[in-house]
Design a protein around this motif. Sequence first.
Motif, mmCIF file in Angstrom:
data_model
loop_
_atom_site.group_PDB
_atom_site.id
_atom_site.type_symbol
_atom_site.label_atom_id
_atom_site.label_comp_id
_atom_site.label_asym_id
_atom_site.label_seq_id
_atom_site.Cartn_x
_atom_site.Cartn_y
_atom_site.Cartn_z
ATOM 1 N N LEU A 72 0.783 -1.228 0.000
ATOM 2 C CA LEU A 72 0.000 0.000 0.000
ATOM 3 C C LEU A 72 0.813 1.275 0.000
ATOM 4 N N PRO A 73 1.781 1.419 0.869
ATOM 5 C CA PRO A 73 2.580 2.642 0.805
ATOM 6 C C PRO A 73 3.309 2.779 -0.528
ATOM 7 N N VAL A 74 3.797 1.670 -1.055
ATOM 8 C CA VAL A 74 4.527 1.744 -2.317
ATOM 9 C C VAL A 74 3.600 2.218 -3.428
ATOM 10 N N ILE A 75 2.368 1.708 -3.422
ATOM 11 C CA ILE A 75 1.411 2.153 -4.433
ATOM 12 C C ILE A 75 1.132 3.630 -4.258
ATOM 13 N N GLY A 76 1.025 4.058 -2.988
ATOM 14 C CA GLY A 76 0.836 5.484 -2.739
ATOM 15 C C GLY A 76 1.982 6.292 -3.314
ATOM 16 N N GLY A 77 3.204 5.845 -3.045
ATOM 17 C CA GLY A 77 4.369 6.549 -3.573
ATOM 18 C C GLY A 77 4.361 6.583 -5.087
ATOM 19 N N ALA A 78 3.997 5.468 -5.699
ATOM 20 C CA ALA A 78 3.948 5.415 -7.157
ATOM 21 C C ALA A 78 2.932 6.407 -7.700
ATOM 22 N N ALA A 79 1.758 6.427 -7.064
ATOM 23 C CA ALA A 79 0.725 7.349 -7.535
ATOM 24 C C ALA A 79 1.207 8.788 -7.432
ATOM 25 N N VAL A 80 1.864 9.096 -6.323
ATOM 26 C CA VAL A 80 2.361 10.457 -6.148
ATOM 27 C C VAL A 80 3.339 10.820 -7.258
ATOM 28 N N PHE A 81 4.269 9.923 -7.542
ATOM 29 C CA PHE A 81 5.257 10.248 -8.563
ATOM 30 C C PHE A 81 4.664 10.234 -9.956
ATOM 31 N N ALA A 82 3.636 9.433 -10.156
ATOM 32 C CA ALA A 82 2.971 9.467 -11.460
ATOM 33 C C ALA A 82 2.337 10.831 -11.687
ATOM 34 N N VAL A 83 1.627 11.301 -10.683
ATOM 35 C CA VAL A 83 1.009 12.616 -10.794
ATOM 36 C C VAL A 83 2.082 13.682 -10.958
ATOM 37 N N LEU A 84 3.165 13.543 -10.192
ATOM 38 C CA LEU A 84 4.263 14.505 -10.298
ATOM 39 C C LEU A 84 4.811 14.532 -11.716
ATOM 40 N N CYS A 85 4.992 13.352 -12.268
ATOM 41 C CA CYS A 85 5.507 13.245 -13.641
ATOM 42 C C CYS A 85 4.600 14.002 -14.603
ATOM 43 N N VAL A 86 3.293 13.720 -14.516
ATOM 44 C CA VAL A 86 2.366 14.370 -15.436
ATOM 45 C C VAL A 86 2.335 15.873 -15.195
ATOM 46 N N LEU A 87 2.332 16.280 -13.929
ATOM 47 C CA LEU A 87 2.303 17.706 -13.626
ATOM 48 C C LEU A 87 3.550 18.408 -14.150
ATOM 49 N N LEU A 88 4.701 17.758 -13.991
ATOM 50 C CA LEU A 88 5.935 18.368 -14.479
ATOM 51 C C LEU A 88 5.907 18.524 -15.995
ATOM 52 N N ILE A 89 5.440 17.468 -16.671
ATOM 53 C CA ILE A 89 5.365 17.547 -18.133
ATOM 54 C C ILE A 89 4.415 18.670 -18.536
ATOM 55 N N ASP A 90 3.255 18.722 -17.877
ATOM 56 C CA ASP A 90 2.299 19.785 -18.176
ATOM 57 C C ASP A 90 2.888 21.153 -17.896
ATOM 58 N N ALA A 91 3.602 21.257 -16.764
ATOM 59 C CA ALA A 91 4.165 22.552 -16.405
ATOM 60 C C ALA A 91 5.168 23.007 -17.459
ATOM 61 N N LEU A 92 6.025 22.098 -17.883
ATOM 62 C CA LEU A 92 7.000 22.471 -18.909
ATOM 63 C C LEU A 92 6.298 22.891 -20.188
ATOM 64 N N ARG A 93 5.269 22.144 -20.549
ATOM 65 C CA ARG A 93 4.555 22.465 -21.780
ATOM 66 C C ARG A 93 3.865 23.797 -21.700
ATOM 67 N N SER A 94 3.268 24.059 -20.534
ATOM 68 C CA SER A 94 2.471 25.271 -20.458
ATOM 69 C C SER A 94 3.317 26.532 -20.350
ATOM 70 N N THR A 95 4.628 26.398 -20.154
ATOM 71 C CA THR A 95 5.431 27.611 -20.246
ATOM 72 C C THR A 95 5.450 28.106 -21.682
ATOM 73 N N GLY A 96 5.070 27.233 -22.604
ATOM 74 C CA GLY A 96 5.093 27.618 -24.002
ATOM 75 C C GLY A 96 6.482 27.546 -24.591
ATOM 76 N N LEU A 97 7.450 27.168 -23.774
ATOM 77 C CA LEU A 97 8.833 27.178 -24.253
ATOM 78 C C LEU A 97 9.316 25.782 -24.635
ATOM 79 N N VAL A 98 8.535 24.776 -24.262
ATOM 80 C CA VAL A 98 8.950 23.394 -24.502
ATOM 81 C C VAL A 98 7.771 22.656 -25.127
ATOM 82 N N LYS A 99 8.027 21.919 -26.189
ATOM 83 C CA LYS A 99 6.933 21.182 -26.796
ATOM 84 C C LYS A 99 6.655 19.910 -26.016
ATOM 85 N N ALA A 100 5.493 19.299 -26.318
ATOM 86 C CA ALA A 100 5.052 18.144 -25.533
ATOM 87 C C ALA A 100 6.042 16.994 -25.580
ATOM 88 N N ASP A 101 6.539 16.655 -26.772
ATOM 89 C CA ASP A 101 7.421 15.494 -26.868
ATOM 90 C C ASP A 101 8.734 15.760 -26.141
#
Lengths: 410, 255, 285
Positions: C59-88
């Motif tokens: 359970l804790p490991v799954i929690g940690g995974a979920a947190v980092f998954a969201v972090l990953c997506v948020l970071l990608i979104d954040a980079l993209r939304s600066t308009g300075l970095v493309k999605a890929d």
Amino acid sequence: MDRLIDLIPLPYTDAVVALGALVLGVVAGVLGVVAVLRERSLVGDALSHAALPGVCVAFLLTGVKEAGGLLAGAACAGIVAAVCIVLIERGGRIRSDAAIGVVLSSAFSLGIVLLTAISNRHDADQAGLERYLFGQAAGLSEHDVVVTGALGLAGLLLVAVGFRALKTALFDADYAAAAGLPVRALDVGMTALLVIAVVVGVRMVGAILMVAMLVSPAVAARQLTDRLSRLLPLAGVLGAAIGVAGALLSAREELPTGPTIVLVGFAVVVASIAFAPGRGVLWSAAQLRRDRRRALVESVLVDLATALEAGPPPTEAELCDLSPRPPRELRRGVRALDRAGLLGRDGDRLRLTEAGAAAARRQLARRDEWSLWLEHGWRLRLPDAREPDPRDLERSIGPEAMAELRALAR
Amino acid sequence: MTDLLVPPPALEVRRLTVSYGGRPVLWDVDASFPAGRLSAIVGPNGAGKSTLLKACLGLVPSDAGQALVLGEPARRALDRVAYVPQREAVDWDFPATVREVVEMGRYRSVGWLRRLRRADHEAVDEALERVGMAPFAKRQIGRLSGGQRQRVFLARALAQQAPVLLMDEPFAGVDARTEAALVELLLGLRADGRSIVVVHHDLGTVRRSFEWALVLNVRAIACGPVEEVLVPETLARAYGSAVGGDEDEELAWIA
Amino acid sequence: MSTADWQIMLTAALVATACGLLGPFLVLRRVALLGDAVSHAVLPGIVVVFLIFETRAPLPVIGGAAVFAVLCVLLIDALRSTGLVKADAAIGLVFPALFSLGVLGVQQWTANIHLDLDATIYGEIAFVPLQPWVIAGVELPRAAWELLVVVAADLLLVVALWKELKLTSFDPEFARTVRIAPALLSRVLLVAVAITAVTAFESVGAILVVTLLIVPAATARLLTDRLWATVALAVAVGWVSALGGYGVAVELDASIAGAMGLVAAVCFVVAFAGRRVLERRGSPA
């Protein structure tokens, strides 16, 4: 080569690592620009993953772990992977992300099968191939550096020679085709450049993380310059810095090389995005805040002036009802006007100070001017391709055009 | 003119301002579209016509102004509006049948996690019947012509059973016969009491079949019954003429 | 076939089922590589949970995974939304960085526990029968029990949110006008992917999870026009890959996870070639 290494003020092994990382950084950095600008970074990821089965097959065929042979294997595998991606996309139904994903995972599965098969049979020999999975700076030989250096140089020369064609094709492939450039050949060429970059770097950074080496220098450099002729060398320089710093750090602290270089690269990218002058996030955020605040203040000023003209001085609550702006924003605007000395209060009621009234008049005048433009501007002939700016019409279209506009309105 | 017996306008915007990158796309637009009528929004390219619809629905943020649907703030009245967007970047390869796409119109009223009920399926059948796509219900959407796809999107909006219908360039890229059929469809819907606002580029069709129009070019040039509004003066102001040309000559083809 | 063989095959089939349920939506939403990124990003999650809570309990490991998954997506979104970095480019920056954090963490701080770096790539499914749990009188490997729960959860998710997933994958803008937020569903989907990835990690490793997410779903896309069939076929192809792959691996004494990936690839090639042949012959494909 020996003389070059002697020049570097580091112990021998570190010097070799530094040179190897330099080659990696420059080549991956410059050639990675091509991938990033074409939005094909993840094709680079697929090519990197394909390097694993490539080196395994090369080993199985030749029985040697010599750098040139293995890298040739990686290059062939990369080319096959690139072709497969294109074929899958052309087949329909499968979009580019899934095509890349299929090729990437299939190639890597093959690599894992071959790698473990080799390790089951040749315990000691296989150790060299494992390096291509995660990357390893330790054990880098002069020979490795020479081979990758030569290959990288070839790639860089290609870029230098085809620079103008590259620039046109990168910016607008359709235009390039219409202009008679051999777009197909250029496409193949650009993919070949990517294969070269991957092959040069995969030994040190590993197949999984190589894509970051293609992307980081290009993205960081892009924040610092607008011109392709500067972007390419700048990406090379940044790539070299990232590579050398990361590799030396990993060698000193005995950390795995690939991850260390990648994290250094990521830090550089974040810094460039945040602090780039004129483009960076911090700069634009500040600019955006300034723009928003000004727009808010101007519109609240106009709302207040209109209300004052229409009736008795309103309270803040009454102004909220009259204005189309949401109440919270309106209150913020009122506070800002107060701070700027444009607004005064008589108990509950709001009024404009002299400065405020003058500012409101200017704002209303600007709006009238813009309305004038929208009504009559189409009849005007402007001397060049200038565009009217609603915030300051006179300055943007010029005083003569402004006078003509006013005349038309009468 | 606050006559309490008159129903509120289907759609009304007040002082709507929307900018993009610092430039206004819509500027202080006041317009109202009466209920139960077939209305059009016309204007040249870049006039902000699509943006007007999108701003009303909250799909793009507005800088100032309000949008009202049947007298209530649009934000709160979204269940009374059905939107047919321009046929944009939808993946036509998507594994969905015509019927499944039309069913999507019922999702809002059905809510999260729940299944479609019999009433929903009946609404879907009715919508399909209405646009003439009932025989094609099981076909995958990629295997339809342009006109058929447009009908599917219209059916989806009809399935929402909302009193107000907003359509963005529904006749773009559609052949003349389909266009005529769609206009007849819209007239039929209007006869049922629905209010329809359509962004359209063809002034001829608008003059022939529509009752109310907004002439838009960043600002509202004119808004009212078609005969009053689609006249050379307002059209000249909206569409402009070539620089320095003889205005009457150039506008002859519009009027 | 020994009990251990059956248990290994069951575990692999469960992974294939979970991936087959989610993969088609990733492919349809054209975010297959986000699924790839998220699967890599769970590694630091596992490490962090171990460092902070000193546990590798699910359970804790799954929690940690979920947190980092969201972090990953948020970071990608954040980079993209600066308009300075493309999605890929954003994806190519974020997942290697997160994965590197994980690798460094594994090397530096978890060297003494059973978290082998290679295993993160291709798992150690052969060891799965060594940790049996008995629940309600049934003995299965721990990994299989965990995966059973994940499969049930994924199934529940897909069934309950079927129409929402369909809508937001097909026409996100329309979805917004009927107040069904595509972004929310994307996050939910990616968190489910992360949880599946981390649960399958120790049995089949990161790469095979990605392979089973993307390749069977892509294969299914080639074979059918209906959404429910796409999901069903993705699961079926996943089973073929899992079971067939195990057989091949045992025969050739090769990497199990790698063999499963290869069989999946072969299925894709067969479907692709088959489709081309049918198209050439002119029959309605």
